[in-house]
Every structure is written in structure tokens, then in C-alpha cells.
Design a protein around this motif. Structure first.
Motif, PDB file in Angstrom:
ATOM      1  N   UNK A 238      -7.889  16.475  10.234  1.00  0.00           N
ATOM      2  CA  UNK A 238      -6.461  16.129  10.267  1.00  0.00           C
ATOM      3  C   UNK A 238      -5.850  16.256   8.871  1.00  0.00           C
ATOM      4  N   UNK A 239      -6.625  15.943   7.843  1.00  0.00           N
ATOM      5  CA  UNK A 239      -6.125  16.111   6.478  1.00  0.00           C
ATOM      6  C   UNK A 239      -5.813  17.574   6.215  1.00  0.00           C
ATOM      7  N   UNK A 240      -6.707  18.455   6.606  1.00  0.00           N
ATOM      8  CA  UNK A 240      -6.488  19.885   6.416  1.00  0.00           C
ATOM      9  C   UNK A 240      -5.370  20.407   7.307  1.00  0.00           C
ATOM     10  N   UNK A 241      -5.371  20.000   8.566  1.00  0.00           N
ATOM     11  CA  UNK A 241      -4.372  20.455   9.537  1.00  0.00           C
ATOM     12  C   UNK A 241      -2.957  20.100   9.086  1.00  0.00           C
ATOM     13  N   UNK A 242      -2.792  18.882   8.568  1.00  0.00           N
ATOM     14  CA  UNK A 242      -1.467  18.403   8.159  1.00  0.00           C
ATOM     15  C   UNK A 242      -1.163  18.671   6.683  1.00  0.00           C
ATOM     16  N   UNK A 243      -2.160  19.099   5.915  1.00  0.00           N
ATOM     17  CA  UNK A 243      -1.952  19.383   4.499  1.00  0.00           C
ATOM     18  C   UNK A 243      -1.653  18.141   3.671  1.00  0.00           C
ATOM     19  N   UNK A 244      -2.358  17.055   3.970  1.00  0.00           N
ATOM     20  CA  UNK A 244      -2.129  15.791   3.274  1.00  0.00           C
ATOM     21  C   UNK A 244      -3.248  15.490   2.283  1.00  0.00           C
ATOM     22  N   UNK A 245      -2.981  14.526   1.422  1.00  0.00           N
ATOM     23  CA  UNK A 245      -3.962  14.095   0.437  1.00  0.00           C
ATOM     24  C   UNK A 245      -5.117  13.354   1.103  1.00  0.00           C
ATOM     25  N   UNK A 246      -4.795  12.525   2.092  1.00  0.00           N
ATOM     26  CA  UNK A 246      -5.776  11.684   2.779  1.00  0.00           C
ATOM     27  C   UNK A 246      -5.693  11.910   4.285  1.00  0.00           C
ATOM     28  N   UNK A 247      -6.847  11.813   4.941  1.00  0.00           N
ATOM     29  CA  UNK A 247      -6.920  11.843   6.399  1.00  0.00           C
ATOM     30  C   UNK A 247      -7.693  10.635   6.887  1.00  0.00           C
TER      31      UNK A 247
ATOM     32  N   UNK B  52       0.834  -1.198   0.000  1.00  0.00           N
ATOM     33  CA  UNK B  52       0.000   0.000   0.000  1.00  0.00           C
ATOM     34  C   UNK B  52       0.876   1.258   0.000  1.00  0.00           C
ATOM     35  N   UNK B  53       1.889   1.269   0.858  1.00  0.00           N
ATOM     36  CA  UNK B  53       2.789   2.427   0.939  1.00  0.00           C
ATOM     37  C   UNK B  53       3.423   2.706  -0.409  1.00  0.00           C
ATOM     38  N   UNK B  54       3.881   1.674  -1.101  1.00  0.00           N
ATOM     39  CA  UNK B  54       4.510   1.851  -2.407  1.00  0.00           C
ATOM     40  C   UNK B  54       3.523   2.405  -3.434  1.00  0.00           C
ATOM     41  N   UNK B  55       2.299   1.905  -3.431  1.00  0.00           N
ATOM     42  CA  UNK B  55       1.262   2.411  -4.343  1.00  0.00           C
ATOM     43  C   UNK B  55       0.932   3.869  -4.030  1.00  0.00           C
ATOM     44  N   UNK B  56       0.810   4.170  -2.753  1.00  0.00           N
ATOM     45  CA  UNK B  56       0.522   5.544  -2.324  1.00  0.00           C
ATOM     46  C   UNK B  56       1.636   6.477  -2.796  1.00  0.00           C
ATOM     47  N   UNK B  57       2.885   6.047  -2.603  1.00  0.00           N
ATOM     48  CA  UNK B  57       4.041   6.859  -3.003  1.00  0.00           C
ATOM     49  C   UNK B  57       4.061   7.049  -4.520  1.00  0.00           C
TER      50      UNK B  57
ATOM     51  N   UNK C 141      -8.455   1.806   4.681  1.00  0.00           N
ATOM     52  CA  UNK C 141      -7.529   2.698   3.986  1.00  0.00           C
ATOM     53  C   UNK C 141      -6.996   2.051   2.715  1.00  0.00           C
ATOM     54  N   UNK C 142      -6.531   0.828   2.825  1.00  0.00           N
ATOM     55  CA  UNK C 142      -5.961   0.141   1.657  1.00  0.00           C
ATOM     56  C   UNK C 142      -7.018  -0.139   0.589  1.00  0.00           C
ATOM     57  N   UNK C 143      -8.190  -0.632   1.010  1.00  0.00           N
ATOM     58  CA  UNK C 143      -9.231  -1.002   0.045  1.00  0.00           C
ATOM     59  C   UNK C 143      -9.876   0.198  -0.630  1.00  0.00           C
ATOM     60  N   UNK C 144      -9.961   1.311   0.072  1.00  0.00           N
ATOM     61  CA  UNK C 144     -10.647   2.486  -0.470  1.00  0.00           C
ATOM     62  C   UNK C 144      -9.715   3.377  -1.282  1.00  0.00           C
ATOM     63  N   UNK C 145      -8.487   3.551  -0.828  1.00  0.00           N
ATOM     64  CA  UNK C 145      -7.581   4.480  -1.512  1.00  0.00           C
ATOM     65  C   UNK C 145      -6.939   3.883  -2.757  1.00  0.00           C
ATOM     66  N   UNK C 146      -6.563   2.623  -2.694  1.00  0.00           N
ATOM     67  CA  UNK C 146      -5.886   1.955  -3.807  1.00  0.00           C
ATOM     68  C   UNK C 146      -6.865   0.962  -4.421  1.00  0.00           C
TER      69      UNK C 146
END
Length: 153
Positions: free
Chosen positions: A82-91, A6-11, A147-152
Motif C-alpha cells: 500500500x505504501x508503494x501503491x499510494x506513493x506514501x512515506x509510510x504504509x 501524531x498528525x501534527x508531528x507527521x506533517x 503507528x504513533x509509537x514507531x513513527x514518532x
């Protein structure tokens, strides 16, 4: 798929993740932190064990007052905040009752998991059983699975 895949796909997609936890008290972030190279995608997060902490990250006082911390609405706002606070793609968020007694009228094992990508936010309600530690671990496992099933896909 496992978390390393999952980490590799996300990256590969250039995505980042942040996490806000309540009942799991940082356990999900600790699990993510154990993955070699996770800093490419995991930017951080927070443990918001109290309502005051949740509000500092951006959860609305209104949701906490009307729906409670153990609710789909709170999990949704936690993931978005948390997504907004940290400025990330996913929360990713987790809130619920690990026990040993019910809270906010909800039975032990009631859990809500939220996942937001800025366009949509999904919330899952789960019901787990076992000891406090077992409920926390089941929550972390379910959150990572969602997380894994929904994002990737």
C-alpha cells in the motif's frame, strides 16, 4: 500522544501515510478521516477483504498460497504494497480473524499489524478477545498505537 498530535508531528516531518485493511474493513481509515486536517498526511488506502483484492494492491500470490492471508508475511507485504501503491512515506496494514469462527486454522482474535517506511517493515502479532466488533476496534486501536509509537520517537 493522541492522533491529532501524531498528525501534527507527521506533517512537520513531511511524511504521508496510506493504509490497507482486511478484518477492520476500513475502520482505521474512517478513524483517521475524522481528524481535522488529516489530508495533510493521510493520502488514502484500501480495504482488501479477499485474497484477490490483496493481490490487486501488490501482495504476492505466493505469500497468500504458502503463508495465508492471516500471517506476519501477509501483513508485511500489505504494508509495503500500500505504501508503494499510494506513493506514501509510510504504509500501515491490518489482517486477522475477527470471528465468529476461526480462519486458516487461526483462532478468532489472531491479528497481524504491519508498518513500513520503505527502509524497514515491522509486524506485530496480537491476540484479542470479544465480539467481532470488539476485535475490530481493538485492532484499530493497536494499529494506531504502533503507528504513533514507531513513527514518532
Amino acid at each position: 500522544m493522541n492522533l491529532e498530535e501524531w498528525k501534527n508531528e507527521f506533517a512537520n516531518k513531511g511524511w504521508t501515510l496510506s493504509v490497507m485493511e482486511s478484518l477492520t474493513a476500513g475502520g482505521c481509515q474512517a478513524l483517521l478521516g475524522s481528524i481535522p486536517g488529516i489530508s495533510a498526511v493521510f493520502k488514502g488506502g484500501g480495504v482488501s477483504y479477499t485474497n484477490e483484492a490483496k493481490m490487486k494492491f501488490g501482495v504476492s500470490k505466493e505469500v497468500l498460497a504458502t503463508k495465508g492471508a492471516i500471517s506476519a508475511e501477509c501483513a508485511k507485504e500489505m504494508a509495503e504494497a500500500i505504501r508503494q501503491f499510494m506513493g506514501t512515506t509510510w504504509g500501515l496494514s491490518m489482517t486477522g480473524v475477527a470471528g465468529p469462527t476461526k480462519a486458516e486454522g487461526k483462532p478468532v482474535g489472531t491479528v497481524f499489524i504491519g508498518l513500513s517506511n520503505g527502509e524497514t517493515t515491522k509486524v506485530w502479532q496480537e491476540h484479542f478477545s470479544g465480539s467481532r466488533a470488539e476485535i475490530q476496534q481493538q485492532t484499530i486501536t493497536a494499529a494506531c498505537r504502533h503507528l504513533m509509537e514507531t513513527s514518532i520517537k
